[in-house]
Write a protein that holds these residues in place. Sequence first.
Motif, short mmCIF file in Angstrom:
data_model
loop_
_atom_site.label_atom_id
_atom_site.label_comp_id
_atom_site.label_asym_id
_atom_site.label_seq_id
_atom_site.Cartn_x
_atom_site.Cartn_y
_atom_site.Cartn_z
N ARG A 142 17.82 6.84 -8.84
CA ARG A 142 17.27 5.63 -9.45
C ARG A 142 18.32 4.57 -9.80
NH1 ARG A 142 14.99 5.92 -15.36
NH2 ARG A 142 14.08 7.85 -14.55
N CYS A 509 12.48 -0.16 -2.20
CA CYS A 509 11.46 0.79 -2.63
C CYS A 509 10.82 1.49 -1.43
CB CYS A 509 10.40 0.06 -3.46
SG CYS A 509 9.07 1.10 -4.05
N GLU A 510 10.44 0.72 -0.40
CA GLU A 510 9.78 1.30 0.76
C GLU A 510 10.74 2.14 1.60
OE1 GLU A 510 6.46 1.24 1.74
OE2 GLU A 510 6.34 0.64 -0.35
N ARG A 513 11.24 5.39 -0.19
CA ARG A 513 10.04 6.24 -0.18
C ARG A 513 9.82 6.91 1.16
NH1 ARG A 513 4.65 5.58 0.93
NH2 ARG A 513 4.98 3.43 1.59
N ARG A 514 10.24 6.23 2.25
CA ARG A 514 9.99 6.75 3.59
C ARG A 514 11.19 7.45 4.21
NH1 ARG A 514 6.87 1.51 6.27
NH2 ARG A 514 5.11 1.45 4.80
N ALA A 519 13.34 11.29 0.49
CA ALA A 519 12.34 10.40 -0.07
C ALA A 519 12.43 10.36 -1.60
CB ALA A 519 10.95 10.83 0.36
N TYR A 520 12.39 9.14 -2.13
CA TYR A 520 12.41 8.94 -3.58
C TYR A 520 11.56 7.72 -3.90
CZ TYR A 520 13.99 7.99 -8.33
OH TYR A 520 14.03 7.76 -9.67
N THR A 521 10.73 7.81 -4.91
CA THR A 521 9.84 6.72 -5.29
C THR A 521 10.40 6.01 -6.52
OG1 THR A 521 7.91 7.88 -4.43
CG2 THR A 521 7.51 6.07 -5.96
N SER A 523 9.57 3.60 -9.22
CA SER A 523 8.32 3.10 -9.79
C SER A 523 8.48 1.69 -10.34
CB SER A 523 7.84 4.03 -10.91
OG SER A 523 8.70 3.95 -12.03
#
Length: 547
Positions: A142, A509-510, A513-514, A519-521, A523
């Motif tokens: 993060r 972010c994208e 996530r992909r 992969a990490y989101t 928020s």
Amino acid sequence: MAMASLVKVILGSFAMTIFWVLAVFPAVPFLPIGRTAGSLLGAMLMVIFRVITPDQAYAAIDLPILGLLFGTMVVSVYLERADMFKYLGKLLSWKSKGAKDLICRICLISAISSAVFTNDTSCVVLTEFVLKIARQHNLPPRPFLIALATSANIGSAATPIGNPQNLVIAVQSKISFGNFLIGILPAMLVGVLVNAVIILLMYWRLLCSQKDEEDATADVVAEEDVTSHRFSPATMSHQTSLNSQEWNSAVESINLQSSPNVNGNVVYVDTLRNRASSVENEIHRVYSSELEAPGNSNESKEASINGSSQRPEETFSPKRVAPIVRLSNAHSPRLSDGEENLAKRWKKPLWKSCVYLVTIGMLISLLMGLDMSWTAITAALALVALDFKDARPSLDKVSYSLLIFFCGMFVTVDGFNKTGIPSTLWDFMEPYAQVDRASGIAVLSIVILVLSNVASNVPTVLLLGSQVAASAAAISAADERKSWLILAWVSTVAGNLSLLGSAANMIVCEQARRAPRLAYTLSFWNHLKFGVPSTLIVTAIGLLLIR
């Protein structure tokens, strides 16, 4: 500018609302057509509703901005192929001294690369590398992702080519590349430093833990996986010929994957390899005899070929022979193995050097005050020519949807301006937003900050730019230039306020996530908790340094 008729005001506002909804929320349930189609829809409605005429719509499209945007995107594609971003990524992990050192490196490298190669490009190519670095050291992704996105936005404010809104400002204001850089560079450098300090203070305990508390089950990335990271995808727009060695390797790979019978596969691969070799030798023999006896008849050639085809075990598809025939041209001079290896060894470094030299030449030309649009296009075409191959695979990476989005946005915003609503609102705010006093700069900055997060930064610049500049020009020429720089600084840093405030934020972010296996989101709320204090502090400090 006086207000237009009530009908035009209502219809123009409706078209602008459609554009805004689809630009900010491209996948709305009632019309999920995306940003690009949404901008074209808004432009079309402006013309259909007769808010502007078709000729005015064409005139609203700013070709110099599109040319500059296209040129910089092509240059970025070739720099990516020349491994520029790979080298920048390696700087992140070179002799690293821990998590805090990595944060500072990410902030610095992201800011500098964004100023030269645009923030969106830097975020696209560096996000996965940052994830790998975090996973390798078993650290939470993060703070590193936030450092990448926010520093990219801050760094991009320093140059006219750093982001799309700066392109608009540079073209409309006629401020030279050098003056733009000198005016915002101090604010950018201090802003990046302050942003890094805020990240370190906010995530100090998390970075000191030396482990990923957010995802304890995440796999640790090996060192060789980081250093071997490649940014450019291995894609081809059309098929290419294979030599016999590549053909044999491909056949072997296909057969080993297609059947569980390993022994049978080995025998079959050997058979195919023997067939390919025998056919290639036969073709060489035919061409050699053709050179030695140029008077041979066509019948003798056909007999030679047919003779080899009479043996069933050497039957070969013409489609498979064709690549070998093309590569086995007896009329072209053949290099020795040593000369061929030497040529291959020097070809790529020489080409990379040419790409870097052309890019440096482009930057020098921009600093000299040459036309920015044609300078970028010239550099792009020079790289295409130096590549000496089909440019389609490289040009396919250009974001043409972004160029079309800009065309629709230019028409839509110009139509909304002709309704008189923006000028009326500015007439109300103008007495409180004069750039010759501190309170006026504060009010102007708040307006830009809010509009940039509500209507996005590029439409904000298009709506406010001419109004703010005209108001400042009535005071002095220096204040006019300052007003453009304030608009560039605040509209760019405003993108750090929330995850939706900047395209660079969404890209990070994208991409995160992909990312495969990583992969990490990130928020919305995690970004907002950092974005609000960072944006307000960095914006305020930068305003004191803009000159």
